[in-house]
Design an enzyme around this catalytic site. Structure first.
Site, PDB file in Angstrom:
ATOM      1  N   GLN A 142     -31.308  62.407 -35.044  1.00 24.24           N
ATOM      2  CA  GLN A 142     -32.139  63.339 -34.261  1.00 24.24           C
ATOM      3  C   GLN A 142     -31.309  64.350 -33.475  1.00 24.24           C
ATOM      4  OE1 GLN A 142     -35.303  63.809 -34.442  1.00 24.24           O
ATOM      5  NE2 GLN A 142     -35.974  61.968 -35.500  1.00 24.24           N
TER       6      GLN A 142
ATOM      7  N   GLY B 246     -30.973  64.713 -43.926  1.00 22.81           N
ATOM      8  CA  GLY B 246     -31.393  66.076 -44.241  1.00 22.81           C
ATOM      9  C   GLY B 246     -32.776  66.442 -43.720  1.00 22.81           C
ATOM     10  N   HIS B 247     -33.734  65.529 -43.893  1.00 22.86           N
ATOM     11  CA  HIS B 247     -35.121  65.943 -43.667  1.00 22.86           C
ATOM     12  C   HIS B 247     -35.497  66.076 -42.194  1.00 22.86           C
ATOM     13  CE1 HIS B 247     -37.366  62.061 -42.785  1.00 22.86           C
ATOM     14  NE2 HIS B 247     -36.216  61.572 -43.205  1.00 22.86           N
TER      15      HIS B 247
ATOM     16  N   THR C 131     -24.621  59.594 -59.284  1.00 26.50           N
ATOM     17  CA  THR C 131     -24.556  61.050 -59.430  1.00 26.50           C
ATOM     18  C   THR C 131     -25.201  61.719 -58.220  1.00 26.50           C
ATOM     19  OG1 THR C 131     -24.553  60.829 -61.814  1.00 26.50           O
ATOM     20  CG2 THR C 131     -25.178  62.985 -60.935  1.00 26.50           C
TER      21      THR C 131
ATOM     22  N   ASN D 250     -35.476  58.964 -31.207  1.00 29.74           N
ATOM     23  CA  ASN D 250     -36.482  59.680 -31.995  1.00 29.74           C
ATOM     24  C   ASN D 250     -37.847  59.703 -31.327  1.00 29.74           C
ATOM     25  OD1 ASN D 250     -35.749  56.907 -32.922  1.00 29.74           O
ATOM     26  ND2 ASN D 250     -37.722  57.048 -33.960  1.00 29.74           N
TER      27      ASN D 250
ATOM     28  N   CYS E 187     -42.814  55.124 -38.366  1.00 28.10           N
ATOM     29  CA  CYS E 187     -42.457  53.898 -39.083  1.00 28.10           C
ATOM     30  C   CYS E 187     -43.154  52.681 -38.490  1.00 28.10           C
ATOM     31  CB  CYS E 187     -40.958  53.682 -39.011  1.00 28.10           C
ATOM     32  SG  CYS E 187     -40.039  55.162 -39.348  1.00 28.10           S
TER      33      CYS E 187
ATOM     34  N   GLY F 173     -30.656  58.863 -43.998  1.00 28.38           N
ATOM     35  CA  GLY F 173     -30.074  58.390 -42.744  1.00 28.38           C
ATOM     36  C   GLY F 173     -29.945  56.875 -42.723  1.00 28.38           C
ATOM     37  N   THR F 174     -30.934  56.204 -43.273  1.00 24.00           N
ATOM     38  CA  THR F 174     -30.926  54.737 -43.287  1.00 24.00           C
ATOM     39  C   THR F 174     -29.723  54.200 -44.056  1.00 24.00           C
ATOM     40  OG1 THR F 174     -33.345  54.746 -43.166  1.00 24.00           O
ATOM     41  CG2 THR F 174     -32.304  52.710 -43.923  1.00 24.00           C
TER      42      THR F 174
HETATM   43  C1  LIG Z   1     -35.516  59.442 -39.288  1.00 22.55           C
HETATM   44  C2  LIG Z   1     -34.463  58.635 -38.621  1.00 22.55           C
HETATM   45  C3  LIG Z   1     -33.657  57.746 -39.339  1.00 22.55           C
HETATM   46  C4  LIG Z   1     -33.867  57.473 -40.798  1.00 22.55           C
HETATM   47  O1  LIG Z   1     -33.505  58.556 -41.630  1.00 22.55           O
HETATM   48  P1  LIG Z   1     -34.069  58.554 -43.122  1.00 22.55           P
HETATM   49  O2  LIG Z   1     -33.359  59.697 -43.772  1.00 22.55           O
HETATM   50  O3  LIG Z   1     -35.531  58.766 -43.039  1.00 22.55           O
HETATM   51  O4  LIG Z   1     -33.691  57.250 -43.731  1.00 22.55           O
HETATM   52  C5  LIG Z   1     -32.695  57.041 -38.665  1.00 22.55           C
HETATM   53  N1  LIG Z   1     -32.507  57.216 -37.353  1.00 22.55           N
HETATM   54  C6  LIG Z   1     -33.244  58.068 -36.620  1.00 22.55           C
HETATM   55  C7  LIG Z   1     -32.967  58.221 -35.167  1.00 22.55           C
HETATM   56  C8  LIG Z   1     -34.251  58.806 -37.227  1.00 22.55           C
HETATM   57  O5  LIG Z   1     -35.004  59.628 -36.496  1.00 22.55           O
END
Ligand SMILES: *Cc1c(COP(=O)(O)O)cnc(C)c1O
Length: 392
Positions: A184, A205-206, A242, A156, A330, A74-75
């Site tokens: 989120q 994804g996570h 890749t 979040n 974080c 996400g970052t």
């Molecule tokens: C977890 C999160 C991210 C970061 O995602 P990552 O895949 O861990 O880099 C960014 N924004 C929000 C709102 C999140 O909850």
């Protein structure tokens, strides 16, 4: 409840990989290990599977598969979107965001000068006590000089939802690019991008039962884009390197599952969240809900227990294998209360004792009952030891 059973209520930090996701990924570690860019059909079939995953994600987001770029998280998606918009608008020097963004957006916006070598004026919109933005204030901040707006869809820490569709529309009317960090929101609330004026959307994804280390950036057809990394021609030159094939396959499956479970998320999971929240607020004196009660994700509640330390609460919960967060994962490690709660003006005595509980479709009522049984004593004991506790 078995003594060693983990009660996982920290799904906004990360989620379990769904068994179906794990199963869908497995062949891509063993027999299907080809490179999707290869000319031979052994690799080509992997490329076909990557494209199928892209379709599954497009179906959840209501967009075309071709509008999606796979990233590492996400970052990375957040950074790529914001820096793309700045590159596309070299003459514009203003950025709008909020004070409650995830560090992925907040720290980037605070360091744009360092990242780009250009000085930017950054408007960080205030939030009210319940974590909402003032729409009129937002509209007033939009100027001819604004290169991009980046506003999260769901917070979040509190689960509060911003009116992103309306905010994107207001930006579009002024020809301003709009990015939303929807990490989120995706999978928890319905999203139909083809009906919206959003230019860029980030997901990860996570946070929805796929593995860590894979993300997606949606880029609306025709919207400006600049690659974050230079190298090979993967992703049609939009993201070199890749592909993380197995995780991409997993994310596709996770999106399909999320679409199928959206209803359950908004009924059964929401009801469990409400039961937990109401139970804690009624049995524990001087406990306060943080964030707007209506405009909120179905799975999240953030509660302050006055005159106790969040870290101490988590340690006591840990003895029962109950997992939650204080502030955001974080930001823990520092004793500063979360920037989100500070922006909301939550008093110091309450911000320090805030706990975020975030549920998923894998939680059960038995688990919620267990937490409701243990929490009052945990808070009560900590308060008895606190020199500041004024009593009920
Ligand atoms: C977890 C999160 C991210 C970061 O995602 P990552 O895949 O861990 O880099 C960014 N924004 C929000 C709102 C999140 O909850």
């Amino acid at each position: 409840m078995a003594a060693d059973k983990v009660v996982y209520l920290d799904n906004n930090a990360t989620t379990m990989v769904a068994p179906e996701v794990y199963e869908a990924m497995a062949p891509y570690f063993t027999e299907l290990y080809g490179n999707p860019s290869s000319m031979h059909s052994f690799g080509g079939q992997v490329g076909v599977a990557v494209d199928r995953a892209r379709q599954q994600i497009g179906a959840l987001l209501g967009c075309e598969a071709a509008e999606l770029v796979f990233t590492s998280c996400g970052t990375e998606s957040d950074s790529t979107a914001i820096l793309s918009a700045l590159k596309a608008n070299p003459d514009k020097r203003h950025v709008i965001t909020t004070r409650v963004e995830h560090p992925a957006v907040k720290n980037l916006c605070e360091n744009l000068g360092v990242m780009t070598g250009t000085k930017y004026r950054v408007t960080m919109l205030k939030v009210s006590e319940d974590g909402m933005v003032d729409f009129d204030e937002y509209v007033k901040a939009l100027t001819e000089d604004t290169a991009i707006v980046s506003i999260m869809w769901a917070n979040n820490e509190t689960g509060v939802l911003f009116p992103v569709p309306e905010m994107a529309k207001a930006a579009k009317e002024r020809n301003i690019l709009f990015h939303t960090d929807a990490v989120q929101a995706v999978g928890k609330i319905p999203i139909n991008l083809q009906e919206l004026d959003i230019d860029y959307l980030s997901m990860s994804g996570h946070k929805l039962h796929a593995p860590k280390g894979v993300g997606v950036l949606y880029v609306k057809r025709g919207t400006a884009y600049a690659p974050f990394m230079t190298g090979g021609h993967q992703e049609h030159g939009r993201r070199a390197g890749t592909e993380n094939v197995a995780s991409i396959i997993g994310l596709g499956k996770a999106c399909e599952l999320a679409a199928a479970k959206m209803e359950e998320e908004n009924t059964r999971v929401k009801a469990l969240r409400d039961k937990l929240e109401n139970g804690l607020l009624t049995t524990i004196p001087r406990s306060i809900l943080n964030g707007n009660k209506e405009h909120r994700l179905p799975n999240t509640t953030n509660i302050s227990f006055e005159y106790v330390e969040g870290e101490a609460i988590l340690l006591h919960m840990n003895r029962y294998n109950i997992c939650a967060s204080s502030g955001s994962a974080c930001t823990s490690g520092s004793l500063e209360p979360s920037h989100v709660l500070r922006a909301m003006g939550v008093p110091f005595t309450a911000a320090h004792g805030s706990i975020r509980f975030s549920l998923s479709v894998y939680n059960t009522e038995e688990e919620i009952d267990f937490v409701l049984e243990k929490m009052p004593a945990i808070i009560g004991q900590l308060r008895e030891m606190s020199p500041f506790w004024p009593g009920e």
